[in-house]
Design a protein around this motif. Structure first.
Motif, PDB file in Angstrom:
ATOM      1  N   ILE A  63      -5.573  21.325  -4.738  1.00 29.07           N
ATOM      2  CA  ILE A  63      -5.085  21.087  -3.372  1.00 29.07           C
ATOM      3  C   ILE A  63      -4.729  22.404  -2.698  1.00 29.07           C
ATOM      4  O   ILE A  63      -5.131  22.667  -1.551  1.00 29.07           O
ATOM      5  CB  ILE A  63      -3.864  20.141  -3.400  1.00 29.07           C
ATOM      6  N   ALA A  64      -3.983  23.247  -3.412  1.00 27.42           N
ATOM      7  CA  ALA A  64      -3.581  24.533  -2.841  1.00 27.42           C
ATOM      8  C   ALA A  64      -4.796  25.386  -2.485  1.00 27.42           C
ATOM      9  O   ALA A  64      -4.851  26.000  -1.407  1.00 27.42           O
ATOM     10  CB  ALA A  64      -2.669  25.274  -3.812  1.00 27.42           C
ATOM     11  N   ASP A  65      -5.774  25.427  -3.379  1.00 28.25           N
ATOM     12  CA  ASP A  65      -6.964  26.243  -3.132  1.00 28.25           C
ATOM     13  C   ASP A  65      -7.688  25.801  -1.866  1.00 28.25           C
ATOM     14  O   ASP A  65      -8.091  26.632  -1.032  1.00 28.25           O
ATOM     15  CB  ASP A  65      -7.921  26.166  -4.323  1.00 28.25           C
ATOM     16  N   ARG A  66      -7.884  24.504  -1.717  1.00 28.33           N
ATOM     17  CA  ARG A  66      -8.653  24.023  -0.563  1.00 28.33           C
ATOM     18  C   ARG A  66      -7.848  24.153   0.735  1.00 28.33           C
ATOM     19  O   ARG A  66      -8.395  24.564   1.765  1.00 28.33           O
ATOM     20  CB  ARG A  66      -9.104  22.575  -0.772  1.00 28.33           C
ATOM     21  N   LEU A  67      -6.562  23.817   0.707  1.00 32.03           N
ATOM     22  CA  LEU A  67      -5.755  23.959   1.916  1.00 32.03           C
ATOM     23  C   LEU A  67      -5.671  25.420   2.345  1.00 32.03           C
ATOM     24  O   LEU A  67      -5.805  25.746   3.533  1.00 32.03           O
ATOM     25  CB  LEU A  67      -4.353  23.397   1.682  1.00 32.03           C
ATOM     26  N   GLU A  68      -5.455  26.299   1.382  1.00 29.97           N
ATOM     27  CA  GLU A  68      -5.292  27.721   1.681  1.00 29.97           C
ATOM     28  C   GLU A  68      -6.568  28.327   2.259  1.00 29.97           C
ATOM     29  O   GLU A  68      -6.520  29.252   3.078  1.00 29.97           O
ATOM     30  CB  GLU A  68      -4.883  28.461   0.412  1.00 29.97           C
ATOM     31  N   ALA A  69      -7.703  27.786   1.847  1.00 27.03           N
ATOM     32  CA  ALA A  69      -8.985  28.305   2.332  1.00 27.03           C
ATOM     33  C   ALA A  69      -9.255  27.939   3.784  1.00 27.03           C
ATOM     34  O   ALA A  69     -10.159  28.510   4.405  1.00 27.03           O
ATOM     35  CB  ALA A  69     -10.118  27.781   1.449  1.00 27.03           C
ATOM     36  N   HIS A  70      -8.478  26.998   4.338  1.00 35.61           N
ATOM     37  CA  HIS A  70      -8.748  26.517   5.689  1.00 35.61           C
ATOM     38  C   HIS A  70      -7.587  26.760   6.649  1.00 35.61           C
ATOM     39  O   HIS A  70      -7.530  26.140   7.725  1.00 35.61           O
ATOM     40  CB  HIS A  70      -9.094  25.024   5.648  1.00 35.61           C
ATOM     41  N   VAL A  71      -6.674  27.636   6.284  1.00 36.76           N
ATOM     42  CA  VAL A  71      -5.567  27.974   7.187  1.00 36.76           C
ATOM     43  C   VAL A  71      -5.253  29.450   7.020  1.00 36.76           C
ATOM     44  O   VAL A  71      -5.369  30.001   5.919  1.00 36.76           O
ATOM     45  CB  VAL A  71      -4.316  27.109   6.892  1.00 36.76           C
ATOM     46  N   SER A  72      -4.890  30.092   8.095  1.00 40.02           N
ATOM     47  CA  SER A  72      -4.484  31.495   8.014  1.00 40.02           C
ATOM     48  C   SER A  72      -3.140  31.596   7.307  1.00 40.02           C
ATOM     49  O   SER A  72      -2.180  30.901   7.661  1.00 40.02           O
ATOM     50  CB  SER A  72      -4.368  32.095   9.417  1.00 40.02           C
ATOM     51  N   MET A  73      -3.071  32.457   6.309  1.00 47.74           N
ATOM     52  CA  MET A  73      -1.817  32.653   5.585  1.00 47.74           C
ATOM     53  C   MET A  73      -1.044  33.861   6.131  1.00 47.74           C
ATOM     54  O   MET A  73      -0.058  34.285   5.541  1.00 47.74           O
ATOM     55  CB  MET A  73      -2.103  32.823   4.095  1.00 47.74           C
ATOM     56  N   ALA A  74      -1.487  34.375   7.273  1.00 50.28           N
ATOM     57  CA  ALA A  74      -0.751  35.457   7.926  1.00 50.28           C
ATOM     58  C   ALA A  74       0.323  34.848   8.822  1.00 50.28           C
ATOM     59  O   ALA A  74       0.018  34.001   9.676  1.00 50.28           O
ATOM     60  CB  ALA A  74      -1.700  36.315   8.753  1.00 50.28           C
ATOM     61  N   PRO A  75       1.589  35.249   8.680  1.00 50.08           N
ATOM     62  CA  PRO A  75       2.631  34.681   9.540  1.00 50.08           C
ATOM     63  C   PRO A  75       2.422  35.108  10.984  1.00 50.08           C
ATOM     64  O   PRO A  75       1.991  36.233  11.246  1.00 50.08           O
ATOM     65  CB  PRO A  75       3.924  35.272   8.972  1.00 50.08           C
TER      66      PRO A  75
END
Length: 257
Positions: free
Chosen positions: A227-239
């Motif tokens: 879940i983390a891998d797929r969600l993280e791949a589709h959202v910017s993790m830059a604040p």
């Protein structure tokens, strides 16, 4: 080609489960904040056998999440009102808004699983369901919603162990019912339906991830990682940058110069 027999190794978890789970939950908390800050939507959907561990995985998935920005939807039999509408209607009404994550404990795949096997839908309806589901998921993906589809698999032997445990523990009996044993008695029919479901709905925009659920600790780490891998791949993790007006007022109020 997904074959459930490939997911029956049942290896005991070899790492430090508590530490690894805590690290995953911290990562997932950051991922949720990224969805909130960037206004991204996501659907996390769990399918699988009765007693496969869907509820336990969901509990650990959401443990560090802000409850204002996610909702868990347990999906049971449709109501009379829902039966009078297209089968996807009740899911359209539960789709997430910008910044939210919707978690489904079972889903629209009931049309091609339980409704197919138990005869709750006629053959022409459940056969048409594959295309309807693919189009529904494509619409969500095209509009910017990330879709995560997990299937938790356990063997008949492991399922029986867990059903027995539920029956013998008075505080777990609420988790089981007659439908568990109805479904158990038709395992081969469900396997046929599941394999056709994977074949027809494992798409580029909404792929399936099968989790070997026979060891609970290994399954929980594997599910949350996927879940983390797929969600993280589709959202910017830059604040996002701070609002200059807010920063000016805050610095003055807090004596930061």
């Amino acid at each position: 080609m997904i074959k459930l027999s490939d997911y029956e190794a049942a290896h005991d978890y070899s790492g430090n489960f508590d530490a690894d789970l805590a690290a995953l939950q911290e990562r997932l908390a950051r991922i949720q904040v990224a969805h909130i800050c960037h206004g991204r939507r996501a659907i996390v959907m769990f399918e699988g056998w009765d007693a496969a561990g869907k509820g336990g995985a969901i509990q650990r998935l959401t443990a560090r999440w802000d409850p204002r920005y996610y909702e868990v939807h347990p999906v049971g039999a449709p109501t009379a009102e829902e039966k009078g509408r297209h089968f996807l209607w009740r899911f359209w009404t539960r789709l997430p808004m910008d910044g939210d994550i919707a978690v489904f404990d079972r889903s629209w795949y009931g049309r091609v699983l339980v409704e197919r096997v138990e005869g709750f839908a006629i053959e022409t309806d459940w056969k048409r369901g594959y295309d309807e589901i693919n189009e529904f998921e494509a619409q969500q993906a095209d509009s910017g919603t990330t879709i995560v589809k997990l299937f938790l698999h356990i063997t008949q032997v492991e399922q029986d162990k867990r059903l027995k445990d539920r029956l013998q523990d008075p505080w777990k009996r609420w988790k089981t019912g007659l439908e568990d044993y109805r479904n158990r008695s038709r395992r081969e029919d469900y396997l046929d339906a599941m394999h056709e479901m994977f074949k027809r709905t494992d798409t580029r925009w909404a792929p399936w991830t099968v989790i070997d659920g026979n060891d609970k600790k290994s399954a929980r780490i594997a599910a949350l990682t996927a879940i983390a891998d797929r969600l993280e791949a589709h959202v910017s993790m830059a604040p996002p940058p701070v609002d200059p007006a807010l920063e000016k007022v805050a610095r003055k109020a807090l004596g930061l110069g």
